[in-house]
Design a protein around this motif. Structure first.
Motif, short mmCIF file in Angstrom:
data_model
loop_
_atom_site.label_atom_id
_atom_site.label_comp_id
_atom_site.label_asym_id
_atom_site.label_seq_id
_atom_site.Cartn_x
_atom_site.Cartn_y
_atom_site.Cartn_z
N LEU B 100 0.58 11.36 -28.03
CA LEU B 100 1.67 10.47 -28.43
C LEU B 100 1.97 9.52 -27.28
N PRO B 101 2.04 8.23 -27.56
CA PRO B 101 2.30 7.27 -26.49
C PRO B 101 3.74 7.38 -25.98
N LYS B 102 3.96 6.95 -24.76
CA LYS B 102 5.30 6.94 -24.16
C LYS B 102 6.00 8.29 -24.29
N THR B 103 5.22 9.34 -24.20
CA THR B 103 5.77 10.68 -24.33
C THR B 103 5.20 11.50 -23.18
N THR B 104 6.00 12.39 -22.62
CA THR B 104 5.55 13.12 -21.45
C THR B 104 4.48 14.14 -21.82
N VAL B 105 3.77 14.60 -20.76
CA VAL B 105 2.74 15.63 -20.92
C VAL B 105 3.35 16.85 -21.60
N LEU B 106 4.52 17.26 -21.11
CA LEU B 106 5.16 18.46 -21.66
C LEU B 106 5.45 18.30 -23.15
N GLU B 107 6.02 17.15 -23.52
CA GLU B 107 6.37 16.93 -24.94
C GLU B 107 5.12 16.90 -25.80
N GLU B 143 4.38 10.26 -18.23
CA GLU B 143 4.09 9.80 -19.59
C GLU B 143 2.59 9.79 -19.79
N SER B 144 2.17 10.07 -21.02
CA SER B 144 0.74 10.22 -21.29
C SER B 144 -0.04 8.95 -20.93
N GLY B 145 0.59 7.81 -21.06
CA GLY B 145 -0.10 6.55 -20.77
C GLY B 145 -0.47 6.39 -19.30
N ASP B 146 0.22 7.11 -18.41
CA ASP B 146 -0.03 6.96 -16.98
C ASP B 146 -1.19 7.82 -16.49
N LEU B 147 -1.80 8.60 -17.40
CA LEU B 147 -2.83 9.53 -16.96
C LEU B 147 -4.22 8.90 -17.06
N SER B 148 -5.17 9.46 -16.29
CA SER B 148 -6.56 9.02 -16.42
C SER B 148 -7.15 9.65 -17.67
N GLY B 149 -8.33 9.17 -18.08
CA GLY B 149 -8.97 9.68 -19.28
C GLY B 149 -9.19 11.18 -19.22
#
Lengths: 410, 242
Positions: B100-107, B143-149
């Motif tokens: 899910l975009p703009k959502t944290t790893v935990l969420e 947020e998931s968007g900030d992570l590498s592939g």
């Protein structure tokens, strides 16, 4: 999923797209704000009009000279109310429920004191006038029955007349001139504002005998007010007044009455009905914008559903049922409209408060701000319903997506 | 000792009909997967392997044949029951991560718990444990968007593991990753199978990726071409030997 979890899910989805959320609810915000504003101003206007109409209390019956039926106002019989009518109406065996009966004569003319002058409303009445109008002087006292009987040159002046003629005070006991006749100021009234019948602040009150003899040279009254002992006896009293006047005027046919009777309570009720109807009509017009706002929400929700096809697919893949997805999107649209409704209520209330202050400043009358609780409740209910109605279609579109189609969607 | 079959596929076919033309994507496929196995399904694009995965993952229905998942025939399940099975017994890993975009790893990792019977008080604990397992504890509130592939795919793996499923379906899990990240992910998946006992069904078109499994089923044109054990499995240490 619980209610709270749906709420959280939809809130976080809406937060992810803040600016779009804001723009989406704009239609609802404006619609609800308009309804609140109209209802608040409508209630304020109604209160103002009613306070003017009810200036002399709902227990009063006003006798107006002349025939005031359909058609053009008749000029025949405008001088039909005479001293004899006043005397007959004051007799307890004619009108047993009359607490007070007073005559009124209207006019206006320049009042003068030394170099100051002011065009005032002139009222001729009896010593019982302050009882009916609740208008006891703050300084001095009202003129007496003896003053009326003796056509005394005495006057009770309104607050504005007082400040205009006596900018430095000292009005009580001075002699002012009305139409070059000299009157002694025996009382000064408090500031009362205007009612439908009497403008106390701009007015001077003198014994009706003095008004007839010295100022107007007439023998008739412009109104006779009958104050009824209790509201329950208004209808009986109206009949008694009619019978008495027909008797003194030798009228057999009621259609030939040369007077008419205005019942304050009926008038107040009618004004109330009209202003309420008008308010609701305007609110209904404003509600059309809610419909447009709802359609806007439906559009954006449909776009959102398409955009979030993958999200829907993923949610289904990890265990969301069709019902879960349906409710999630339905919650989103209801939260959207409800949010819009709440913001609209706050905005509308603020706007109507500001409007009431501005109207109060610009106009001479007192305008009270009224928070339309009914409007607020209606706003909440209506926006929820709009969210439900316009949210169902997009939510069903979302729920219907098959997970593989959704996951494949790029 | 007899290990029960987790997956039993009997003569499954799948035909897509669009207007007048119908395309037979799967032409009668049969195989079994035992609990604890690591099976790769290989085939070129268009071979029907994704369709097969969707059927195995209870996301789609076969046209004919039987699919027995954990002893139950898939035909007997309602939509509701299928959702519950996907939620509790199946974990998915996708080529494009699907976070899910703009959502944290935990969420993101908590998402399957939202639809589960797990009491809310345990959500954070379970999700945190899964995130720790994939080594992303330090990224938990990103947020998931900030992570590498590679990190994204590890979040997806944590999400697949959070409900402790019986089987994990991985659809081209390295397809969107560079070779180094892909390697890490494959080693991780292999570790889940060998050391944590997870049953894994992997879909890929790369031999190198498939060779991490114990067994490779090759599919061509909707039919099984071969089904054999991997003679020399790739392991994490291979990289260092090169």
């Amino acid at each position: 999923m619980t209610f709270e979890q749906y709420l959280q899910t939809s809130l976080s989805a809406l937060k992810r797209n803040r600016s779009r959320t804001g723009l989406t609810i704009l239609g609802i915000v404006i619609g609800i704000a308009a309804i609140i504003l109209i209802m608040s101003l409508g209630k304020g206007a109604q209160k103002l009009i009613l306070s003017q109409v009810q200036g002399l209390g709902t227990k009063s019956v006003v006798v107006v000279p002349g025939r005031q039926l359909e058609g053009p106002p008749s000029t025949v019989g405008l001088e039909s109310l005479k001293k004899r009518d006043l005397e007959e109406l004051s007799k307890p065996y004619n009108v047993p429920h009359a607490a007070h009966v007073i005559p009124l004569i209207f006019g206006n003319d320049i009042t003068e004191y030394e170099s100051e002058n002011f065009r005032a409303q002139i009222y001729g009445s009896s010593d019982q006038m302050p009882v009916i109008f609740d208008a006891d002087p703050v300084e001095g006292m009202f003129f007496s029955q003896d003053d009326v009987v003796g056509s005394a040159n005495v006057v009770v002046i309104g607050s504005k007349v007082n400040t205009e003629l006596f900018p430095n005070g000292g009005g009580l006991g001075s002699r002012i001139k009305i139409k070059d006749k000299s009157f002694k100021v025996v009382g000064i009234l408090p500031s009362k504002g205007a009612s439908s019948l009497i403008n106390f602040d701009d007015g001077v009150i003198i014994p009706y005998t003095a008004a007839q003899n010295y100022l107007f040279g007439t023998k008739h009254f412009d109104r006779i007010l009958v104050d009824v002992d209790t509201e329950a006896n208004i209808d009986i009293t109206i009949e008694d007044v009619k019978q008495t006047l027909r008797m003194t005027h030798d009228i057999d046919d009621p259609t030939k009455d040369d007077f008419s009777i205005v019942n304050q309570k009926d008038l107040a009720d009618r004004v109330g009905v009209i202003t309420t109807a008008l308010t609701y009509f305007l609110a209904a017009v404003a509600a059309i914008s809610l419909l447009v706002g709802g359609i806007g929400i439906m559009n954006i929700m449909l776009v959102s559903v398409t955009e979030r096809t993958r999200e829907i697919g993923l949610r289904k893949a990890v265990g969301a049922t069709t019902k879960n997805i349906l409710l999630q999107f339905l919650f989103e649209s209801v939260v959207l409209t409800l949010l819009g409704g709440i913001i609209g209520i706050i905005l509308g209330t603020t706007a109507s408060f500001v409007a009431s202050v501005v109207i109060g400043r610009l106009a001479s009358f007192e305008w009270t701000f009224i928070f339309p609780i009914g409007g607020a409740v209606l706003g909440i209910v209506v926006s929820t319903i709009i969210g439900l109605i316009f949210g169902v279609y997009p939510a069903r579109q979302a729920a219907r997506k098959s997970p593989i189609e959704a996951l494949r969607y790029e | 000792m007899h290990t029960p079959n987790l997956i039993e596929v009997n003569h499954i076919t799948k035909t897509y009909t669009e207007g007048e033309t119908s395309t037979k994507v799967l032409k009668g496929i049969s195989f079994t997967v035992k609990k604890g196995e690591f099976v790769a399904i290989m085939g070129p694009s268009g071979s029907g392997k994704s369709t097969l995965l969707h059927i195995l993952g209870l996301l789609d229905e076969q046209t004919s044949g039987d699919y027995i998942f954990a002893g139950h025939n898939s035909k007997g399940f309602s939509e509701e029951a299928l959702s519950k099975l996907r939620n509790q017994r199946i974990g998915f890993i996708f080529q494009s991560f699907n976070l899910l975009p703009k959502t944290t790893v935990l969420e993101n990792v908590k998402l399957p718990l939202l639809y589960s019977d797990v009491p809310r008080s345990e959500w954070d604990k379970k999700a945190t444990a899964a995130i720790e397992l994939v080594g992303l504890s330090h990224r938990i509130n990103q947020e998931s968007g900030d992570l590498s592939g590679g990190e994204k795919q590890r979040v997806a793996i944590a999400r697949a593991l959070v409900n402790e499923p019986d089987i994990i379906f991985a659809d081209e899990p390295t397809g969107n990753l560079d070779s180094r990240s892909g390697k890490i992910i494959m080693d991780f998946i292999q570790d889940l199978n060998e050391n944590k006992g997870h049953t894994i069904l992997l879909i890929t078109h790369e031999t190198a990726t498939a060779e991490h499994a114990e067994r490779i089923i090759r599919i061509y044109d909707g039919e099984i071409a071969s089904d054999e054990k991997v003679k020399r499995r790739r392991t994490a240490s291979d990289e260092y030997l090169k």
